[in-house]
Enzyme design. Structure first.
Site, PDB file in Angstrom:
ATOM      1  N   HIS A 227     -24.644 -26.279 -35.250  1.00  0.00           N
ATOM      2  CA  HIS A 227     -25.028 -27.686 -35.099  1.00  0.00           C
ATOM      3  C   HIS A 227     -25.801 -28.195 -36.302  1.00  0.00           C
ATOM      4  CE1 HIS A 227     -25.522 -31.312 -32.753  1.00  0.00           C
ATOM      5  NE2 HIS A 227     -26.812 -31.309 -33.008  1.00  0.00           N
TER       6      HIS A 227
ATOM      7  N   GLY B 124     -34.137  -8.068 -12.576  1.00  0.00           N
ATOM      8  CA  GLY B 124     -33.227  -8.787 -13.459  1.00  0.00           C
ATOM      9  C   GLY B 124     -33.335  -8.405 -14.922  1.00  0.00           C
TER      10      GLY B 124
ATOM     11  N   THR C  75     -22.860 -32.046 -22.471  1.00  0.00           N
ATOM     12  CA  THR C  75     -22.727 -32.780 -21.211  1.00  0.00           C
ATOM     13  C   THR C  75     -21.602 -33.807 -21.263  1.00  0.00           C
ATOM     14  OG1 THR C  75     -24.257 -34.544 -21.860  1.00  0.00           O
ATOM     15  CG2 THR C  75     -25.205 -32.561 -20.842  1.00  0.00           C
TER      16      THR C  75
ATOM     17  N   GLY D  43     -21.802 -36.706 -22.746  1.00  0.00           N
ATOM     18  CA  GLY D  43     -22.331 -38.056 -22.816  1.00  0.00           C
ATOM     19  C   GLY D  43     -21.942 -38.793 -24.088  1.00  0.00           C
ATOM     20  N   THR D  44     -21.984 -38.106 -25.230  1.00  0.00           N
ATOM     21  CA  THR D  44     -21.626 -38.725 -26.496  1.00  0.00           C
ATOM     22  C   THR D  44     -20.150 -39.118 -26.516  1.00  0.00           C
ATOM     23  OG1 THR D  44     -23.344 -37.549 -27.729  1.00  0.00           O
ATOM     24  CG2 THR D  44     -21.457 -38.331 -28.993  1.00  0.00           C
TER      25      THR D  44
ATOM     26  N   ARG E 155     -29.848 -26.882 -32.101  1.00  0.00           N
ATOM     27  CA  ARG E 155     -30.240 -28.289 -31.994  1.00  0.00           C
ATOM     28  C   ARG E 155     -31.735 -28.481 -32.189  1.00  0.00           C
ATOM     29  NH1 ARG E 155     -27.077 -29.496 -26.447  1.00  0.00           N
ATOM     30  NH2 ARG E 155     -27.577 -27.280 -26.234  1.00  0.00           N
ATOM     31  N   GLN E 156     -32.496 -27.401 -32.028  1.00  0.00           N
ATOM     32  CA  GLN E 156     -33.949 -27.482 -32.229  1.00  0.00           C
ATOM     33  C   GLN E 156     -34.278 -27.126 -33.681  1.00  0.00           C
ATOM     34  OE1 GLN E 156     -36.504 -25.767 -29.193  1.00  0.00           O
ATOM     35  NE2 GLN E 156     -34.788 -25.647 -27.759  1.00  0.00           N
TER      36      GLN E 156
ATOM     37  N   LYS F 204     -24.616 -44.569 -32.274  1.00  0.00           N
ATOM     38  CA  LYS F 204     -25.090 -44.402 -30.903  1.00  0.00           C
ATOM     39  C   LYS F 204     -26.607 -44.316 -30.853  1.00  0.00           C
ATOM     40  CE  LYS F 204     -25.581 -39.410 -30.504  1.00  0.00           C
ATOM     41  NZ  LYS F 204     -25.180 -38.148 -29.866  1.00  0.00           N
TER      42      LYS F 204
END
Length: 311
Positions: free
Chosen positions: A128, A37, A221, A223-224, A94-95, A190
């Site tokens: 982000h 791979g 995802t 969710g927000t 995001r990190q 939230k």
């Protein structure tokens, strides 16, 4: 020193559209794999060129990231005069900070690795975190797709619509949209329960009987957005909700979460080559003209101010 566009495997269609807009022929590039791979890209003639390596680092993020590092190194070793990493969606953004002991700051690790691999400059779209620039040892140009999306929204949303920030982190983005659309801003507060579960707790602003436009930089995802939609409807918003974001990852059950009948429109850009569900009311706007404009300006040493993300 001519413009050369190198396309990774993450989104060849976007790279081709950018090259077409620039009037350039994409550099030949092929990617082979060892039986285990391991990827080995081979880049064509770039010697003496002003090279732009196009590779969003969406799913599968780490695999596309490794390929990007190898492409940059190949261009550096191939004698390119200047190399810009064009990463429309910047994974690991995001990190940008540690939330508990033992965690890395992934955004900084990736930023430093890009420079080590050979990038002289980084070009991203609506990252982000705007702290990315401070983490990177090379110049970073953060473009915004808000005008691209807002232009489409202006033709579709009702006059009475409100712009909704689905959390406190998106307030400035919502204000940017609201300013272009001439609409008021409503804010959702939230709490994130897990990586896929979000609880919307409070709504600041009046939405009774009004359509809503929920805006964010990315939908992962879903969710927000799902939590925001539920709260809006609970507070009496009209069942006419538009969701808009620059980056549509749409992973981890997002398609089911966004399938609420009140969600009439879902507007994203093509920063990612993600597979989309036909069942969703999806519209996709291209950022190829935006990126081509930015690349042309960089090549001519012209300012990018009009294209950049607002602080």
């Amino acid at each position: 020193m001519g413009v050369r566009v190198v396309a990774g495997t993450a989104h060849r269609a976007l790279a081709d559209a950018i090259a077409t807009a620039l009037g350039a022929v994409p550099v030949e590039c092929e990617s082979t794999r060892f039986p285990d791979g391991e990827v080995r890209p081979v880049v064509g003639q770039v010697r003496g060129g002003d090279v732009y390596v196009v590779q969003p680092t969406g799913p599968h993020v780490s695999e596309h990231l490794i390929e990007l590092f190898l492409l940059l190194d190949a261009c550096r070793r191939g004698g390119a005069d200047r190399i810009t990493a064009v990463v429309p969606y910047f994974g690991y953004a995001r990190q940008d900070r540690r939330t508990r002991e033992g965690q890395p700051v992934g955004a900084r690790v990736v930023a430093e690795a890009l420079a080590t691999a050979g990038a002289h400059r980084l070009l991203v779209v609506d990252p982000h975190t705007t702290a990315l620039e401070a983490m990177c040892g090379i110049p970073v140009d953060m473009l915004t797709a808000v005008p691209v999306i807002a232009e489409a929204l202006a033709r579709e949303i009702p006059e009475t619509a409100v712009v909704v920030s689905p959390d406190l982190g998106a307030v400035r983005l919502a204000e940017h949209y609201a300013g272009r659309l001439g609409r008021p801003v409503v804010v959702v507060r939230k709490t994130r329960v897990s990586g896929t579960s979000v609880r919307a707790e409070e709504l600041v602003g009046d939405v009774a009987g009004r359509p809503a436009v929920v805006v964010d930089d990315m939908i992962s995802t879903g969710g927000t957005v799902e939590a925001a939609v539920r709260l809006l409807l609970d507070r009496g918003a009209a069942p006419d909700i538009t969701v808009a974001a620059t980056h549509g990852l749409l992973v981890g059950g997002a398609q089911a979460r966004l399938g609420h009948p009140a969600v009439r429109r879902l507007l994203i850009t093509d920063t990612l080559a993600a597979e989309q569900a036909r069942a969703l009311p999806l519209r996709v706007r291209s950022v190829a003209p935006l990126l081509a404009d930015a690349i042309g300006r960089l090549h001519r040493s012209e300012p990018l101010d009009a294209l950049l993300t607002r602080a």
